[in-house]
Design a protein around this motif. Structure first.
Motif, PDB file in Angstrom:
ATOM      1  N   ARG A 152       0.844  -1.186   0.000  1.00  0.00           N
ATOM      2  CA  ARG A 152       0.000   0.000   0.000  1.00  0.00           C
ATOM      3  C   ARG A 152       0.876   1.231   0.000  1.00  0.00           C
ATOM      4  NH1 ARG A 152      -5.389  -0.742   3.498  1.00  0.00           N
ATOM      5  NH2 ARG A 152      -6.002  -2.714   2.609  1.00  0.00           N
ATOM      6  N   VAL A 153       0.523   2.139  -0.839  1.00  0.00           N
ATOM      7  CA  VAL A 153       1.249   3.390  -0.897  1.00  0.00           C
ATOM      8  C   VAL A 153       0.470   4.399  -0.071  1.00  0.00           C
ATOM      9  CG1 VAL A 153       2.094   5.203  -2.430  1.00  0.00           C
ATOM     10  CG2 VAL A 153       2.122   2.822  -3.175  1.00  0.00           C
ATOM     11  N   ALA A 154       1.143   5.025   0.838  1.00  0.00           N
ATOM     12  CA  ALA A 154       0.478   6.018   1.685  1.00  0.00           C
ATOM     13  C   ALA A 154       0.047   7.207   0.839  1.00  0.00           C
ATOM     14  CB  ALA A 154       1.415   6.467   2.795  1.00  0.00           C
ATOM     15  N   PRO A 155      -1.108   7.766   1.140  1.00  0.00           N
ATOM     16  CA  PRO A 155      -1.554   8.935   0.371  1.00  0.00           C
ATOM     17  C   PRO A 155      -0.644  10.137   0.629  1.00  0.00           C
ATOM     18  CG  PRO A 155      -3.060   8.475   2.188  1.00  0.00           C
ATOM     19  CD  PRO A 155      -2.069   7.375   2.152  1.00  0.00           C
ATOM     20  N   THR A 156      -0.505  10.936  -0.381  1.00  0.00           N
ATOM     21  CA  THR A 156       0.304  12.146  -0.256  1.00  0.00           C
ATOM     22  C   THR A 156      -0.462  13.188   0.556  1.00  0.00           C
ATOM     23  OG1 THR A 156      -0.593  13.155  -2.252  1.00  0.00           O
ATOM     24  CG2 THR A 156       1.324  11.703  -2.535  1.00  0.00           C
ATOM     25  N   PRO A 157       0.224  14.176   1.081  1.00  0.00           N
ATOM     26  CA  PRO A 157      -0.492  15.240   1.799  1.00  0.00           C
ATOM     27  C   PRO A 157      -1.536  15.940   0.933  1.00  0.00           C
ATOM     28  CG  PRO A 157       1.848  15.350   2.294  1.00  0.00           C
ATOM     29  CD  PRO A 157       1.674  14.317   1.218  1.00  0.00           C
ATOM     30  N   ARG A 158      -1.248  16.087  -0.345  1.00  0.00           N
ATOM     31  CA  ARG A 158      -2.217  16.699  -1.263  1.00  0.00           C
ATOM     32  C   ARG A 158      -3.466  15.836  -1.387  1.00  0.00           C
ATOM     33  NH1 ARG A 158      -1.833  16.583  -7.457  1.00  0.00           N
ATOM     34  NH2 ARG A 158      -3.695  17.706  -8.042  1.00  0.00           N
ATOM     35  N   GLN A 159      -3.285  14.526  -1.499  1.00  0.00           N
ATOM     36  CA  GLN A 159      -4.432  13.622  -1.585  1.00  0.00           C
ATOM     37  C   GLN A 159      -5.245  13.631  -0.299  1.00  0.00           C
ATOM     38  OE1 GLN A 159      -2.242  10.084  -2.665  1.00  0.00           O
ATOM     39  NE2 GLN A 159      -2.987  10.181  -4.781  1.00  0.00           N
ATOM     40  N   LEU A 160      -4.573  13.715   0.840  1.00  0.00           N
ATOM     41  CA  LEU A 160      -5.288  13.791   2.113  1.00  0.00           C
ATOM     42  C   LEU A 160      -6.093  15.076   2.223  1.00  0.00           C
ATOM     43  CD1 LEU A 160      -2.597  12.395   4.576  1.00  0.00           C
ATOM     44  CD2 LEU A 160      -4.719  11.295   3.856  1.00  0.00           C
ATOM     45  N   SER A 161      -5.496  16.192   1.806  1.00  0.00           N
ATOM     46  CA  SER A 161      -6.222  17.471   1.915  1.00  0.00           C
ATOM     47  C   SER A 161      -7.375  17.545   0.928  1.00  0.00           C
ATOM     48  CB  SER A 161      -5.272  18.652   1.741  1.00  0.00           C
ATOM     49  OG  SER A 161      -4.705  18.647   0.457  1.00  0.00           O
ATOM     50  N   THR A 162      -7.198  17.031  -0.288  1.00  0.00           N
ATOM     51  CA  THR A 162      -8.322  17.044  -1.230  1.00  0.00           C
ATOM     52  C   THR A 162      -9.405  16.069  -0.797  1.00  0.00           C
ATOM     53  OG1 THR A 162      -7.158  15.512  -2.697  1.00  0.00           O
ATOM     54  CG2 THR A 162      -7.021  17.848  -3.236  1.00  0.00           C
ATOM     55  N   GLY A 163      -9.026  14.990  -0.136  1.00  0.00           N
ATOM     56  CA  GLY A 163     -10.019  14.067   0.410  1.00  0.00           C
ATOM     57  C   GLY A 163     -10.840  14.727   1.507  1.00  0.00           C
ATOM     58  N   ARG A 164     -10.171  15.492   2.364  1.00  0.00           N
ATOM     59  CA  ARG A 164     -10.907  16.221   3.403  1.00  0.00           C
ATOM     60  C   ARG A 164     -11.807  17.285   2.779  1.00  0.00           C
ATOM     61  NH1 ARG A 164      -5.982  15.405   6.230  1.00  0.00           N
ATOM     62  NH2 ARG A 164      -5.139  17.383   5.491  1.00  0.00           N
ATOM     63  N   ALA A 165     -11.325  17.940   1.731  1.00  0.00           N
ATOM     64  CA  ALA A 165     -12.145  18.942   1.044  1.00  0.00           C
ATOM     65  C   ALA A 165     -13.361  18.285   0.397  1.00  0.00           C
ATOM     66  CB  ALA A 165     -11.313  19.679  -0.004  1.00  0.00           C
ATOM     67  N   ALA A 166     -13.163  17.136  -0.237  1.00  0.00           N
ATOM     68  CA  ALA A 166     -14.285  16.414  -0.856  1.00  0.00           C
ATOM     69  C   ALA A 166     -15.311  16.015   0.200  1.00  0.00           C
ATOM     70  CB  ALA A 166     -13.770  15.179  -1.603  1.00  0.00           C
ATOM     71  N   ALA A 167     -14.834  15.517   1.339  1.00  0.00           N
ATOM     72  CA  ALA A 167     -15.752  15.135   2.420  1.00  0.00           C
ATOM     73  C   ALA A 167     -16.517  16.347   2.929  1.00  0.00           C
ATOM     74  CB  ALA A 167     -14.973  14.475   3.558  1.00  0.00           C
ATOM     75  N   ALA A 168     -15.833  17.474   3.060  1.00  0.00           N
ATOM     76  CA  ALA A 168     -16.503  18.696   3.534  1.00  0.00           C
ATOM     77  C   ALA A 168     -17.546  19.183   2.533  1.00  0.00           C
ATOM     78  CB  ALA A 168     -15.467  19.785   3.793  1.00  0.00           C
ATOM     79  N   LEU A 169     -17.237  19.101   1.252  1.00  0.00           N
ATOM     80  CA  LEU A 169     -18.196  19.542   0.234  1.00  0.00           C
ATOM     81  C   LEU A 169     -19.428  18.644   0.204  1.00  0.00           C
ATOM     82  CD1 LEU A 169     -15.702  20.495  -2.620  1.00  0.00           C
ATOM     83  CD2 LEU A 169     -17.140  22.066  -1.295  1.00  0.00           C
ATOM     84  N   VAL A 170     -19.231  17.344   0.315  1.00  0.00           N
ATOM     85  CA  VAL A 170     -20.369  16.424   0.330  1.00  0.00           C
ATOM     86  C   VAL A 170     -21.200  16.644   1.600  1.00  0.00           C
ATOM     87  CG1 VAL A 170     -21.035  13.981   0.422  1.00  0.00           C
ATOM     88  CG2 VAL A 170     -19.286  14.730  -1.185  1.00  0.00           C
ATOM     89  N   ALA A 171     -20.525  16.892   2.721  1.00  0.00           N
ATOM     90  CA  ALA A 171     -21.251  17.193   3.962  1.00  0.00           C
ATOM     91  C   ALA A 171     -22.044  18.489   3.815  1.00  0.00           C
ATOM     92  CB  ALA A 171     -20.280  17.289   5.134  1.00  0.00           C
ATOM     93  N   LEU A 172     -21.470  19.482   3.141  1.00  0.00           N
ATOM     94  CA  LEU A 172     -22.182  20.738   2.883  1.00  0.00           C
ATOM     95  C   LEU A 172     -23.436  20.481   2.059  1.00  0.00           C
ATOM     96  CD1 LEU A 172     -22.351  23.864   2.930  1.00  0.00           C
ATOM     97  CD2 LEU A 172     -20.925  23.827   0.863  1.00  0.00           C
TER      98      LEU A 172
END
Length: 137
Positions: free
Chosen positions: A13-33
């Motif tokens: 398993r390749v660990a996600p990059t910091p960019r992937q983690l931040s865009t994942g959090r942004a995607a989760a926040a947008l869907v929650a919105l």
């Protein structure tokens, strides 16, 4: 004669990059919105019904039930995106692909800022979900 050892398949398993983690959090926040916005519409419909402005009782009730189903689904999707669950990306993308033609169509009958907001929200969420990378089981 010793028995051969079973072949083991390992996946790294390749660990996600910091960019992937931040865009994942942004995607989760947008869907929650999106879930919060739809919940707001459901509350508004119930308020309209309570003050006697609802046109048809069954239409209002079924609209609220449909909205609540979407709120629950989007909430679980946002939670899954935040946890980087691999099955959370598909519903997020599917729902937001539906927002794109809705936003485009709304330019004909709604204020331009509302139509543009829906269109931008859908496209931005799709981009964020794709940019969070492929999620593995």
């Amino acid at each position: 004669m010793p028995s051969p050892e079973p072949t083991r398949v390992t996946t790294s398993r390749v660990a996600p990059t910091p960019r992937q983690l931040s865009t994942g959090r942004a995607a989760a926040a947008l869907v929650a919105l999106e879930a919060v916005i739809i919940a707001g519409f459901a509350v508004f419909y119930l308020y309209e019904l309570a003050i006697g402005e609802g046109q048809d009782l069954m239409v209002v009730i079924m609209s609220v039930v449909t909205m609540v189903v979407f709120v629950i689904g989007l909430s679980y999707t946002a939670k899954g995106l935040l946890a980087r669950h691999p099955r959370a990306q598909a519903p997020a993308i599917a729902f937001n692909f539906l927002l794109v033609p809705l936003g485009i169509a709304m330019f004909q009958f709604a204020p331009w800022w509302l139509a543009a907001g829906i269109l931008v929200l859908g496209v931005t969420t799709i981009a964020a979900v794709f940019l969070m990378g492929r999620l593995e089981d």
